[in-house]
Scaffold this motif. Structure first.
Motif, PDB file in Angstrom:
ATOM      1  N   PRO A  10       8.567   0.807   9.736  1.00 46.82           N
ATOM      2  CA  PRO A  10       7.533   1.625   9.092  1.00 46.82           C
ATOM      3  C   PRO A  10       7.198   2.825   9.973  1.00 46.82           C
ATOM      4  O   PRO A  10       7.122   2.702  11.199  1.00 46.82           O
ATOM      5  N   LEU A  11       7.028   3.983   9.364  1.00 48.30           N
ATOM      6  CA  LEU A  11       6.784   5.202  10.123  1.00 48.30           C
ATOM      7  C   LEU A  11       5.447   5.840   9.769  1.00 48.30           C
ATOM      8  O   LEU A  11       5.012   5.796   8.618  1.00 48.30           O
ATOM      9  N   TYR A  12       4.825   6.459  10.786  1.00 49.98           N
ATOM     10  CA  TYR A  12       3.642   7.283  10.571  1.00 49.98           C
ATOM     11  C   TYR A  12       4.089   8.635  10.018  1.00 49.98           C
ATOM     12  O   TYR A  12       5.278   8.967  10.075  1.00 49.98           O
ATOM     13  N   ARG A  38       0.974   3.954   7.055  1.00 46.57           N
ATOM     14  CA  ARG A  38       2.414   4.191   7.028  1.00 46.57           C
ATOM     15  C   ARG A  38       2.749   5.106   5.864  1.00 46.57           C
ATOM     16  O   ARG A  38       2.142   5.012   4.804  1.00 46.57           O
ATOM     17  N   CYS A  39       3.707   5.992   6.066  1.00 50.14           N
ATOM     18  CA  CYS A  39       4.055   6.889   4.965  1.00 50.14           C
ATOM     19  C   CYS A  39       5.518   6.774   4.567  1.00 50.14           C
ATOM     20  O   CYS A  39       5.860   7.094   3.439  1.00 50.14           O
ATOM     21  N   ASN A  40       6.393   6.328   5.461  1.00 48.20           N
ATOM     22  CA  ASN A  40       7.815   6.197   5.171  1.00 48.20           C
ATOM     23  C   ASN A  40       8.378   4.953   5.836  1.00 48.20           C
ATOM     24  O   ASN A  40       7.744   4.374   6.719  1.00 48.20           O
ATOM     25  N   TYR A  41       9.587   4.594   5.420  1.00 50.72           N
ATOM     26  CA  TYR A  41      10.309   3.473   6.010  1.00 50.72           C
ATOM     27  C   TYR A  41      11.720   3.939   6.326  1.00 50.72           C
ATOM     28  O   TYR A  41      12.398   4.501   5.469  1.00 50.72           O
ATOM     29  N   ALA A  42      12.154   3.713   7.561  1.00 46.25           N
ATOM     30  CA  ALA A  42      13.481   4.153   7.994  1.00 46.25           C
ATOM     31  C   ALA A  42      14.318   2.944   8.385  1.00 46.25           C
ATOM     32  O   ALA A  42      13.813   1.978   8.959  1.00 46.25           O
ATOM     33  N   LEU A  57       9.266   4.070  -0.015  1.00 45.20           N
ATOM     34  CA  LEU A  57       8.924   2.670  -0.240  1.00 45.20           C
ATOM     35  C   LEU A  57       9.909   1.775   0.501  1.00 45.20           C
ATOM     36  O   LEU A  57      11.103   2.069   0.558  1.00 45.20           O
ATOM     37  N   ARG A  58       9.405   0.670   1.025  1.00 50.90           N
ATOM     38  CA  ARG A  58      10.260  -0.263   1.758  1.00 50.90           C
ATOM     39  C   ARG A  58      11.381  -0.797   0.872  1.00 50.90           C
ATOM     40  O   ARG A  58      12.517  -0.929   1.312  1.00 50.90           O
ATOM     41  N   PRO A  63      18.435  -1.633   0.191  1.00 48.71           N
ATOM     42  CA  PRO A  63      19.876  -1.534  -0.089  1.00 48.71           C
ATOM     43  C   PRO A  63      20.649  -0.801   1.007  1.00 48.71           C
ATOM     44  O   PRO A  63      21.770  -1.186   1.346  1.00 48.71           O
ATOM     45  N   GLU A  64      20.051   0.232   1.584  1.00 49.42           N
ATOM     46  CA  GLU A  64      20.710   0.955   2.669  1.00 49.42           C
ATOM     47  C   GLU A  64      20.842   0.067   3.902  1.00 49.42           C
ATOM     48  O   GLU A  64      21.862   0.091   4.595  1.00 49.42           O
TER      49      GLU A  64
END
Length: 83
Positions: A10-12, A38-42, A57-58, A63-64
């Motif tokens: 999870p990313l700020y 949190r605003c993004n998921y990498a 979204l998580r 899938p990636e």
């Protein structure tokens, strides 16, 4: 050979990883922790680093994550020879 980990981080908003515990609603468990949300998921690979672009979204990152993990499983491992 070290184990390769492929995780979803999870990313700020500034791109740094959030390590705060969150409730099922997505809000921080400890309100005084200073978590801005949190605003993004990498997708992060311990061998390759960040994989692809961050997702909003998580569930969109899963899938990636699975595909990248499968790519490591499909890669041939170096042959070892016992002496």
């Amino acid at each position: 050979m070290a184990r390769i980990r492929v995780k979803i981080a999870p990313l700020y908003p500034d791109g740094t990883e959030c390590t705060h515990a969150v409730s099922p609603s997505g809000k921080p468990r400890d309100a005084s922790a200073g978590c801005v949300g949190r605003c993004n998921y990498a997708v992060m690979c311990s061998a390759c680093g960040p994989v692809g672009d961050p997702h909003g979204l998580r569930v969109l990152a899963e899938p990636e994550q699975r595909q990248h993990r499968d790519n490591h499983k499909a890669a041939p491992s170096p042959a070892t020879r016992g002496l």
